[in-house]
Enzyme design. Structure first.
Site, PDB file in Angstrom:
ATOM      1  N   HIS A 372       0.805  -1.227   0.000  1.00 54.53           N
ATOM      2  CA  HIS A 372       0.000   0.000   0.000  1.00 54.53           C
ATOM      3  C   HIS A 372       0.833   1.271   0.000  1.00 54.53           C
ATOM      4  CE1 HIS A 372      -3.917  -1.938   1.011  1.00 54.53           C
ATOM      5  NE2 HIS A 372      -3.127  -2.838   1.560  1.00 54.53           N
ATOM      6  N   LYS A 563      -8.537  13.732   4.923  1.00 54.91           N
ATOM      7  CA  LYS A 563      -7.605  12.598   4.873  1.00 54.91           C
ATOM      8  C   LYS A 563      -6.573  12.825   5.961  1.00 54.91           C
ATOM      9  CE  LYS A 563      -6.682  13.732   0.504  1.00 54.91           C
ATOM     10  NZ  LYS A 563      -6.679  12.587  -0.351  1.00 54.91           N
ATOM     11  N   ARG A 564      -5.712  11.817   6.225  1.00 50.97           N
ATOM     12  CA  ARG A 564      -4.651  12.050   7.191  1.00 50.97           C
ATOM     13  C   ARG A 564      -3.819  13.259   6.767  1.00 50.97           C
ATOM     14  NH1 ARG A 564      -3.869   8.066  11.309  1.00 50.97           N
ATOM     15  NH2 ARG A 564      -2.077   9.328  11.845  1.00 50.97           N
ATOM     16  N   LYS A 569       0.610  14.686   1.103  1.00 53.89           N
ATOM     17  CA  LYS A 569      -0.778  14.918   0.677  1.00 53.89           C
ATOM     18  C   LYS A 569      -1.041  16.404   0.431  1.00 53.89           C
ATOM     19  CE  LYS A 569      -2.465  10.865   3.268  1.00 53.89           C
ATOM     20  NZ  LYS A 569      -3.095   9.933   2.321  1.00 53.89           N
ATOM     21  N   THR A 671      -8.621   6.473  -1.669  1.00 53.30           N
ATOM     22  CA  THR A 671      -9.976   5.917  -1.771  1.00 53.30           C
ATOM     23  C   THR A 671     -10.994   7.017  -1.497  1.00 53.30           C
ATOM     24  OG1 THR A 671      -9.586   5.114   0.477  1.00 53.30           O
ATOM     25  CG2 THR A 671      -9.525   3.487  -1.280  1.00 53.30           C
ATOM     26  N   LYS A 675     -14.765   8.100  -3.170  1.00 47.45           N
ATOM     27  CA  LYS A 675     -15.997   8.406  -2.426  1.00 47.45           C
ATOM     28  C   LYS A 675     -16.559   9.758  -2.847  1.00 47.45           C
ATOM     29  CE  LYS A 675     -13.959   5.733   1.274  1.00 47.45           C
ATOM     30  NZ  LYS A 675     -13.069   5.819   2.451  1.00 47.45           N
TER      31      LYS A 675
HETATM   32  C1  F58 Z   1      -2.994   3.843   2.279  1.00 41.49           C
HETATM   33  N1  F58 Z   1      -2.037   3.481   3.274  1.00 41.49           N
HETATM   34  C2  F58 Z   1      -2.368   4.564   1.106  1.00 41.49           C
HETATM   35  N2  F58 Z   1      -1.420   3.132   5.445  1.00 41.49           N
HETATM   36  O1  F58 Z   1      -1.662   5.695   1.563  1.00 41.49           O
HETATM   37  C3  F58 Z   1      -3.495   4.989   0.173  1.00 41.49           C
HETATM   38  O2  F58 Z   1      -2.968   5.590  -0.973  1.00 41.49           O
HETATM   39  C4  F58 Z   1      -4.304   3.768  -0.223  1.00 41.49           C
HETATM   40  O3  F58 Z   1      -5.442   4.157  -0.938  1.00 41.49           O
HETATM   41  C5  F58 Z   1      -4.760   3.003   1.003  1.00 41.49           C
HETATM   42  O4  F58 Z   1      -3.647   2.673   1.811  1.00 41.49           O
HETATM   43  C6  F58 Z   1      -5.480   1.720   0.656  1.00 41.49           C
HETATM   44  O5  F58 Z   1      -4.742   0.982  -0.257  1.00 41.49           O
HETATM   45  C7  F58 Z   1      -2.367   3.561   4.573  1.00 41.49           C
HETATM   46  O6  F58 Z   1      -3.468   3.944   4.945  1.00 41.49           O
HETATM   47  C8  F58 Z   1      -1.535   3.137   6.787  1.00 41.49           C
HETATM   48  O7  F58 Z   1      -2.410   3.735   7.381  1.00 41.49           O
HETATM   49  C9  F58 Z   1      -0.500   2.318   7.526  1.00 41.49           C
HETATM   50  C10 F58 Z   1      -0.913   2.057   8.936  1.00 41.49           C
HETATM   51  C11 F58 Z   1       0.154   1.297   9.680  1.00 41.49           C
HETATM   52  C12 F58 Z   1       1.475   1.955   9.611  1.00 41.49           C
HETATM   53  C13 F58 Z   1       1.888   2.257   8.208  1.00 41.49           C
HETATM   54  C14 F58 Z   1       0.832   3.000   7.428  1.00 41.49           C
END
Ligand code: F58
Length: 829
Positions: A372, A563-564, A569, A671, A675
């Site tokens: 991811h 988003k985060r 970003k 994602t 939405k």
């Molecule tokens: C996200 N990763 C990607 N990681 O940033 C986003 O582009 C993608 O759409 C999504 O995954 C789904 O595929 C993400 O959310 C985390 O939150 C991890 C949590 C644990 C530590 C490392 C990051």
């Protein structure tokens, strides 16, 4: 039929636990209120009513759930196990009622009891057991698996404290703990009898058995117990209810009592603390991994519990262990559960006496791995000493996997020692590390990225060596989101309009939305679409008024970025646009600008200084802009605190413009972008992640594109990028940056935003300045387009109509076909 029965069919023929008529539901809700919650209506709070309604819904789920669990034992069905350290499920109630097909009777029953359905729904505290996109994707995939009748179990951790709650004080983020279980959790069932034990630490002992075979025994220093908590996952009108099985860690009585009885009270207590700590709290970092021991303990804990659970099922169904891979397909949601590769090997070799080759064949054919992220700081690796002290047997197994793997690499690429070092499961640059992504790649039969561009970058960049060795292992599965939660539940207004026009089939077949396309050319339909959109914007405006006491104009352009918070970003690029508009209005207060409301929401990792400063920056700019008489209420900046799934459900439907402005090549997929567009927002975005595919799907003319491409980003950085030169050559940017530096947005404090400005002027790793002018020009085009409301509505309808591809149902079908080898329609019935 006797007369009195036909007069009161609901009373006499329906069971209180399963009946679905309005009368029965009313009775059942009051019954649960009394017998489960122990309250009578005059004393009941919203939470009590929520609990009573939730139990009433759960009663109606149970028969389907038990039936689905039993179907797992059918030999011809392969069960998907989605292993994920995070599941960001959001509130269940409205979703479960919709998926069961009981929305109309429940709504009526609640109304007839004199209650407000919305108040009951919003009383549910959501389980925030995830950070962001990755955890939410897992939740969407569970919804689609059940909807498509694919037998599946989501395996994860039942964190006692989920994602922290965010408060904003004086513009800064303040974190509060999330004790989401405070009022109990009506959805879950604790299964104490299905607990398993997991070892940590200790040493290994090797010997030769009576057949002359080399055997290893792991003697752990401590053992903890994993207790499963099961939550039903209701498919949309499919009759299937899958299981989300989350593990809680507890002390094993034997370990605890052994120490206690021998007088080692301190040891007994610390054993208990050690055990209970494991599932205590979710790590709140997104995209940055710190090599914390507790995190490795969490990963091993839930992965081992889950694999032992599968083996136990296998044995209970009396299936032989050598067909394990035919019965189970395990998806690794990023590298967090990738220790599972070594753990399944250990279980097969050490606990079940299997030989290496057979164990490896099974393991490799069971696992597949989704990546991811492309950010180097998010790639998991564990220092070898830490790894070896916690999991000594697993380290031995990883060394053995590595030896065999590197032999294969050297045979394929003789003499290429640099390649072997790059690919090794052990990073030996200076300190030694175990590389979890390499373990996941080697141990899986498929590796996938989450959007076309992301998969290409994996193949040609991050995992290039692996792609060159095994090109057939790599595939792309573009992410998707569930239209049940993200349209039907969260946007009832637009959903009702769409269903009136094209029927309701779109809810389980999103391609059906194509049928809306002709509406784009119909002026009356466009007016209806706008009317609905306005109602939704009023709904959000009322919420903002209630929460923040801020009045915003529902006729302004709602420009949203939720988003985060992360530098890649680029929320601060969005702020530079706000400041550009502000700058124009200060120079010419009579300028004709489109009124806009900028809506932000998102959490920063608690240790991520720059992200926290960006939150302060957004709020500081808002404080000045919202009040400035020259702006005269034409611009509003709103930062919505504590962004979570529930808040997302409010924001996505209300947005006109969706900000998807990450530096190209950084966002794996996104994602939220999906939405927003499904809900009719237009996107302003870069060619990053799934934006590329969204733009193609909705039509390039219905998407506001700006910025450097991923290739250009790479070239720009490689050729020596000087953000200072951009600052010097762009007078507006220059003036804006200077005004920030002067303390204009920080009550005269010139130091507050200095770190942010220094980072931009000196490095600008994420190329905000390089993309600045292109972004501003594109925003101007968007504003211009918004002036023509007819045209905007046309584009909005076309966006919604063409988003069929981005349903998680499509993604799951691809996983089924290309990775898990499951025929979707044959899965059940
Ligand atoms: C996200 N990763 C990607 N990681 O940033 C986003 O582009 C993608 O759409 C999504 O995954 C789904 O595929 C993400 O959310 C985390 O939150 C991890 C949590 C644990 C530590 C490392 C990051």
């Amino acid at each position: 039929m006797p007369e009195q029965i036909s007069q009161h069919p609901a009373v006499i023929t329906e069971d209180d636990r399963t009946g679905t008529s309005v009368e029965t539901l009313k009775r059942a809700i009051l019954d649960n209120l009394y017998y489960v919650v122990a309250k009578v209506p005059p004393a009941a709070t919203d939470i009590d009513y929520f609990t009573a309604v939730a139990y009433t819904v759960r009663d109606r789920i149970l028969a389907h759930w038990i039936e689905t669990l039993e179907s797992y034992s059918r030999k011809e069905l392969r069960v998907v196990c989605y292993l994920s350290a995070e599941f960001l499920m959001g509130p269940y109630l409205a979703n479960n009622i919709l998926n069961l097909g009981l929305d109309a009777p429940f709504l009526q029953a609640v109304k007839e009891l004199g209650l407000e359905f919305d108040r009951i729904v919003t009383s549910e505290s959501e389980p925030g057991l995830g950070n962001g996109g990755l955890g939410r994707l897992a939740a969407c995939y569970l919804d689609s698996l059940a909807t498509l009748s694919v037998p599946a179990i989501g395996y994860g951790i039942r964190y006692e404290f989920g994602m922290f709650h965010q408060q904003i004080r004086d513009g800064w983020q303040v974190e509060m703990t999330d004790y989401w279980l405070r009022y109990g959790n009506p959805w879950e069932i604790r299964r104490s009898q299905a607990s398993v034990e997991v070892g940590f630490g200790g040493h290994t002992e090797s010997s030769t058995d009576e057949h002359g075979k080399y055997r290893v025994r792991w003697v752990p220093a401590s053992v903890v117990k994993g207790i499963p908590y099961d939550t039903p996952i209701v498919g949309y009108r499919s009759g299937v209810v899958n299981d989300l099985r989350l593990w809680k860690s507890e002390a094993t009585e034997s370990f605890y009592f052994e120490r206690f009885n021998s007088g080692d009270y301190q040891g007994a207590v610390s054993e208990k603390v050690f055990a209970e700590n494991i599932s205590k709290v979710l790590y709140p970092n997104d995209e940055e991994i710190q090599g914390k021991e507790l995190r490795l303990q969490q990963q091993y804990f839930f992965t081992s519990c889950s694999l032992q659970d599968m083996i136990r099922f296998q044995q209970r169904f009396q299936f032989p262990l050598d067909t394990f891979h035919q019965e189970w397909a395990i998806q690794l949601n990023d590298t967090h559960p990738s220790i599972g590769v070594a753990e399944l090997m250990r279980l097969l070799l050490d606990e079940h006496g299997m030989g290496w080759d057979e164990a490896w064949h099974i393991t490799n054919n069971t696992f597949s791995f989704t990546n991811h992220t492309l950010l180097p700081e998010a790639l998991e690796r564990w220092p070898v000493p830490l790894f070896g002290s916690l999991l000594p047997r697993h380290l031995e197994i990883i060394y053995e996997i590595n030896a065999r793997f590197l032999k294969e690499v050297r045979e394929r690429f003789p003499g290429d020692e640099a390649r072997a070092a790059r690919m090794s499961l052990i990073d030996e640059h200076d300190q030694k590390y175990v590389r979890m992504a390499h373990l996941a790649c080697v141990g899986s039969h498929r590796v996938n990225g989450v959007a076309e561009l992301h998969t290409q970058l994996l193949e040609h960049d991050l995992l290039r060596d692996f792609y060159e060795l095994w090109p057939e292992k790599f595939i792309n599965v573009t992410n998707g989101v569930t239209p049940r939660r993200w349209l039907a539940v969260s946007n009832p207004e637009q959903s009702a309009l769409m269903s009136r026009k094209i029927g309701t089939a779109w809810i389980s077949d999103l391609d059906e939305l194509r049928g809306l396309e002709p509406l784009a050319e119909d002026a009356a339909c466009r007016a209806q679409w706008r009317g609905v959109q306005r109602d939704v914007k009023v709904r959000l405006s009322n919420y903002i008024k209630a929460q923040l006491d801020l009045s915003i104009d529902p006729d302004s352009l709602f420009d949203a970025q939720v988003k985060r918070i992360h530098e890649y970003k680029r929320q601060h690029l969005n702020v530079l646009h706000i400041l550009t508009l502000y700058h124009r209005l200060k120079h010419n207060p009579n300028l004709d600008v489109i009124p806009r409301t900028f809506i932000f929401g998102g959490k920063a990792a608690p240790g991520y200084f720059m992200a926290k400063l960006i939150i302060k920056f957004i709020n500081a700019v808002g404080e000045v802009v919202n009040k400035d008489p020259d702006v005269n209420r034409r611009l509003h900046v709103v930062f919505l605190p504590d962004y979570d799934v529930s808040l997302g459900q409010r924001v996505y439907p209300a947005a006109d413009l969706s900000e998807q402005i990450s530096t190209a090549g950084k966002e794996a997929s996104g994602t939220g972008n999906m939405k927003f567009a499904m809900n009719g927002a237009l996107t302003i975005g870069t060619l990053d992640g799934a934006n590329v595919e969204i733009r193609k799907a909705v039509g390039t003319e219905n998407f506001f594109l700006f910025g450097l491409t991923a290739d250009q980003v790479r070239a720009t950085l490689a050729s020596g990028y000087h953000p200072w030169d951009v600052y010097q050559s762009n007078p507006v940017l220059h003036e804006i940056i200077d005004s920030i530096a002067s303390g204009h947005f920080s009550h005269g404090d010139r130091d507050l935003f200095r770190p942010l400005l220094d980072s931009l002027l000196q490095h600008d790793t994420y190329l905000l300045f390089a993309d600045y002018q292109s972004y501003i020009d594109c925003q101007d085009q968007a504003a211009q387009a918004y002036r023509d409301q007819e045209h905007w509505s046309r584009m909005s309808i076309l966006n919604a109509a063409r988003m069929g591809k981005f349903s998680s149902d499509r993604s799951i079908k691809e996983y089924c076909e290309d990775i898990w080898h499951i025929k979707v329609n044959a899965a059940k019935k």
